[in-house]
Scaffold this active site. Structure first.
Site, PDB file in Angstrom:
ATOM      1  N   GLY A   1       0.537  -1.144  -0.242  1.00  0.00           N
ATOM      2  CA  GLY A   1      -0.251  -0.384   0.012  1.00  0.00           C
ATOM      3  C   GLY A   1       0.906   1.350   0.051  1.00  0.00           C
TER       4      GLY A   1
ATOM      5  N   THR B   1      -0.006   5.928  -1.890  1.00  0.00           N
ATOM      6  CA  THR B   1      -0.331   7.146  -1.810  1.00  0.00           C
ATOM      7  C   THR B   1      -0.678   7.084   0.383  1.00  0.00           C
ATOM      8  OG1 THR B   1      -2.181   5.841  -1.650  1.00  0.00           O
ATOM      9  CG2 THR B   1      -2.148   7.350  -3.210  1.00  0.00           C
TER      10      THR B   1
ATOM     11  N   ALA C   1      -5.181  -0.199   2.274  1.00  0.00           N
ATOM     12  CA  ALA C   1      -7.151   0.658   2.585  1.00  0.00           C
ATOM     13  C   ALA C   1      -7.893   0.557   0.972  1.00  0.00           C
ATOM     14  CB  ALA C   1      -6.955   2.259   2.691  1.00  0.00           C
TER      15      ALA C   1
ATOM     16  N   TYR D   1     -16.652   5.462  13.424  1.00  0.00           N
ATOM     17  CA  TYR D   1     -14.956   4.633  13.458  1.00  0.00           C
ATOM     18  C   TYR D   1     -14.677   3.579  14.156  1.00  0.00           C
ATOM     19  CZ  TYR D   1     -10.413   3.793  10.850  1.00  0.00           C
ATOM     20  OH  TYR D   1      -9.807   3.693  10.041  1.00  0.00           O
TER      21      TYR D   1
ATOM     22  N   VAL E   1      -5.912  13.613   5.605  1.00  0.00           N
ATOM     23  CA  VAL E   1      -6.831  13.874   4.136  1.00  0.00           C
ATOM     24  C   VAL E   1      -6.199  12.997   3.441  1.00  0.00           C
ATOM     25  CG1 VAL E   1      -7.506  15.670   2.660  1.00  0.00           C
ATOM     26  CG2 VAL E   1      -7.194  16.153   4.810  1.00  0.00           C
TER      27      VAL E   1
HETATM   28  P1  NAD Z   1      -4.750   5.354   1.204  1.00  0.00           P
HETATM   29  O1  NAD Z   1      -5.943   5.016   0.886  1.00  0.00           O
HETATM   30  O2  NAD Z   1      -3.926   6.927   0.543  1.00  0.00           O
HETATM   31  O3  NAD Z   1      -3.564   4.338   0.316  1.00  0.00           O
HETATM   32  C1  NAD Z   1      -3.937   3.107  -0.095  1.00  0.00           C
HETATM   33  C2  NAD Z   1      -3.208   2.246   0.022  1.00  0.00           C
HETATM   34  O4  NAD Z   1      -3.665   1.462  -0.150  1.00  0.00           O
HETATM   35  C3  NAD Z   1      -2.601   2.485  -1.926  1.00  0.00           C
HETATM   36  O5  NAD Z   1      -1.452   3.054  -1.545  1.00  0.00           O
HETATM   37  C4  NAD Z   1      -3.792   1.665  -2.715  1.00  0.00           C
HETATM   38  O6  NAD Z   1      -2.764   1.690  -4.082  1.00  0.00           O
HETATM   39  C5  NAD Z   1      -3.027   0.372  -1.726  1.00  0.00           C
HETATM   40  N1  NAD Z   1      -4.347  -0.369  -2.270  1.00  0.00           N
HETATM   41  C6  NAD Z   1      -5.971  -0.592  -2.369  1.00  0.00           C
HETATM   42  N2  NAD Z   1      -6.149  -1.941  -2.477  1.00  0.00           N
HETATM   43  C7  NAD Z   1      -4.701  -2.478  -3.249  1.00  0.00           C
HETATM   44  C8  NAD Z   1      -5.106  -3.580  -3.738  1.00  0.00           C
HETATM   45  N3  NAD Z   1      -6.373  -4.560  -3.623  1.00  0.00           N
HETATM   46  N4  NAD Z   1      -3.673  -4.347  -3.605  1.00  0.00           N
HETATM   47  C9  NAD Z   1      -2.761  -3.574  -3.343  1.00  0.00           C
HETATM   48  N5  NAD Z   1      -2.626  -2.211  -3.073  1.00  0.00           N
HETATM   49  C10 NAD Z   1      -3.537  -1.518  -2.524  1.00  0.00           C
HETATM   50  O7  NAD Z   1      -4.712   5.027   2.691  1.00  0.00           O
HETATM   51  P2  NAD Z   1      -4.026   5.801   4.106  1.00  0.00           P
HETATM   52  O8  NAD Z   1      -5.164   6.891   4.552  1.00  0.00           O
HETATM   53  O9  NAD Z   1      -3.006   5.948   3.987  1.00  0.00           O
HETATM   54  O10 NAD Z   1      -4.766   4.149   4.986  1.00  0.00           O
HETATM   55  C11 NAD Z   1      -3.308   3.692   5.032  1.00  0.00           C
HETATM   56  C12 NAD Z   1      -3.424   2.791   6.347  1.00  0.00           C
HETATM   57  O11 NAD Z   1      -3.764   3.979   7.976  1.00  0.00           O
HETATM   58  C13 NAD Z   1      -5.075   2.780   6.458  1.00  0.00           C
HETATM   59  O12 NAD Z   1      -5.412   1.109   7.276  1.00  0.00           O
HETATM   60  C14 NAD Z   1      -5.878   3.298   7.195  1.00  0.00           C
HETATM   61  O13 NAD Z   1      -7.487   2.469   8.512  1.00  0.00           O
HETATM   62  C15 NAD Z   1      -4.739   3.770   8.060  1.00  0.00           C
HETATM   63  N6  NAD Z   1      -5.197   4.617   8.730  1.00  0.00           N
HETATM   64  C16 NAD Z   1      -5.429   6.662   8.297  1.00  0.00           C
HETATM   65  C17 NAD Z   1      -5.346   7.323   8.170  1.00  0.00           C
HETATM   66  C18 NAD Z   1      -5.957   8.910   7.615  1.00  0.00           C
HETATM   67  O14 NAD Z   1      -6.923   9.865   8.654  1.00  0.00           O
HETATM   68  N7  NAD Z   1      -6.329   8.873   6.849  1.00  0.00           N
HETATM   69  C19 NAD Z   1      -5.501   7.804  10.229  1.00  0.00           C
HETATM   70  C20 NAD Z   1      -4.623   6.706  10.683  1.00  0.00           C
HETATM   71  C21 NAD Z   1      -4.690   5.293  10.636  1.00  0.00           C
END
Ligand code: NAD
Length: 397
Positions: A51, A54, A143, A238, A277
């Site tokens: 992942g 992004t 995600a 959440y 974000v």
């Molecule tokens: P994001 O959408 O920016 O990144 C998701 C990543 O997953 C991307 O690189 C995407 O290409 C990859 N992905 C999605 N489906 C895929 C698949 N089937 N195969 C391969 N790659 C795949 O998400 P984010 O917000 O950075 O979230 C990442 C983690 O951080 C999650 O576990 C989320 O719960 C956690 N998190 C997010 C926040 C927030 O505020 N955004 C806060 C705390 C924790």
């Protein structure tokens, strides 16, 4: 070759266009931040990020590479440019990251496809065997909205819903810029089960087991996945919602993975990060309004952080700081400490009941939220000529 002027086209909580040079500038901005920090003493050396294109995964890759000089392998699911349409932002981010890493003399390679599939795991493992020394850090930062179970072929779709009872809350329609009230019906048992399948820890464990079986994990290997807890106003959607049930499964799997890695004197854990974000968070009801208020308060206090500042702080002050992990009583590592500070939360919740469509711009940092959202797609970066035609087809590697 396909040159075009690229402008943002926002549809609901996604932007269907991305700017190649803008995404590259965003990646370079994050690299510059990491380089402005002191180099990590005993940072990671060979890193797999699942992942990686992004959000928190990309930030992890950037911190590992430019903060510690690590070799990195990224796995992501992104769309290349086709039929005169721009690629997805994660595609351009990855192209820019790999170009910068190579310029800095660092190994950087990646695989684009479904990380949940057995084929993708096998393909990545074959390449890692040939191309990289044993891995000492696996970051699991997926995600995803859906997952095909590799064992049964069944497709599971995750939902963002409360559990047990309907939930009504103040909400922000980011598209229409209207503060309204949203009522969400509770998830069904099947929807909860599906969300756990997609966003729980099963796939993380499958990755670690497959990497271990292939002899790819180094002595002392660490693995981290990310979660969010936040304040009580977001809990029904959440922490206590369908996504929260998946996160509970992630915590349980972290313990199982930890036991596995302990055999090689390594460890696994979940880091609870702050609200930022990202493409994932902008899809969650209520959260964009909370983030807009939070940004206002944290910026005023000089505490604002985005993905890169969070992950750099996690690596620099906790994971690679002589084992100074800040575990809470649930066994979770906390880097959301500034967001959860009493004075920050107190101010957020003084503002929260007062926010309306009319005073949105005055009481919240919705402008900052929107800028952050557009930046995810490479828009609004200084030094980028958005009026000029730009090449859409950008190769990775
Ligand atoms: P994001 O959408 O920016 O990144 C998701 C990543 O997953 C991307 O690189 C995407 O290409 C990859 N992905 C999605 N489906 C895929 C698949 N089937 N195969 C391969 N790659 C795949 O998400 P984010 O917000 O950075 O979230 C990442 C983690 O951080 C999650 O576990 C989320 O719960 C956690 N998190 C997010 C926040 C927030 O505020 N955004 C806060 C705390 C924790």
């Amino acid at each position: 070759m396909a040159k075009q002027v690229v402008s943002p086209r926002v549809r609901g909580f996604v932007c269907i266009t991305a700017h190649p040079e803008g995404c590259a500038a965003h990646v370079r901005e994050q690299i510059a931040y990491v380089k402005s920090r002191p180099a990590m003493k005993n940072g990671p050396k060979n890193v797999l990020v699942i992942g990686s294109s992004t959000g928190y995964g990309l930030a992890s890759r950037i911190s590992a590479a430019f903060g510690a000089g690590a070799n990195t392998f990224g796995v992501y699911f992104e769309r290349p440019s086709a039929n005169g349409k721009p690629a997805s932002a994660g595609w351009y981010n990855t192209a820019a990251f790999e170009a910068e890493a190579k310029k800095a003399g660092l190994y950087a390679a990646s695989a684009n496809g479904d990380a949940f599939s057995a084929e993708m795991k096998a393909q990545v493992i074959e390449r890692l065997k040939k191309e990289m020394p044993q891995i000492d850090l696996v970051v699991y930062s997926l995600a995803a909205p859906r997952r095909t179970d590799p064992a049964t072929g069944e497709v599971y779709k995750s939902v963002l819903k409360p559990v047990g009872a309907p939930y009504s809350s103040k909400n922000l329609d980011t598209d229409k810029k209207v503060v309204n009230e949203v009522t969400l019906e509770p998830a069904t048992e099947d929807e909860i089960k599906a969300t756990v399948k997609v966003m729980g820890g099963e796939d993380w464990k499958l990755w670690i087991e497959a990497l271990d079986a292939a002899g790819l994990l180094a002595e002392g290997c660490q693995s981290v996945a990310y979660s969010y807890i936040g304040p009580s106003v977001t809990w029904p959607i959440y922490k206590d919602g369908s996504i929260g049930q998946a996160k509970k499964d992630l915590y349980a799997k972290a313990e199982e993975i930890d036991a596995l890695l302990k055999i090689k004197r390594g460890r696994a854990f979940v880091s609870v990060n702050k609200a930022v974000v990202t493409q994932a968070s902008s899809a969650i009801p209520v959260v964009p309004l909370y983030i807009s208020v939070l940004f206002k308060v944290m910026k005023a206090k000089g505490l604002h952080e985005d993905c890169i500042e969070q992950i750099q702080r996690l690596f620099e002050t906790q994971m690679y700081n002589d084992g100074c992990l800040n575990f809470d009583d649930q066994g979770l590592v906390r880097i959301d400490d500034w967001e959860m500070r009493e004075d920050v939360q107190k101010e957020v919740f003084e503002i929260w009941p007062k926010v309306s469509t009319e005073n949105l711009l005055e009481l919240t940092d919705f402008v900052g939220y929107q800028q952050g959202f557009l930046k995810l797609f490479g828009f609004g970066l200084p030094g980028v000529d958005y009026a000029a035609e730009t090449e859409l087809e950008v190769p990775i590697g």
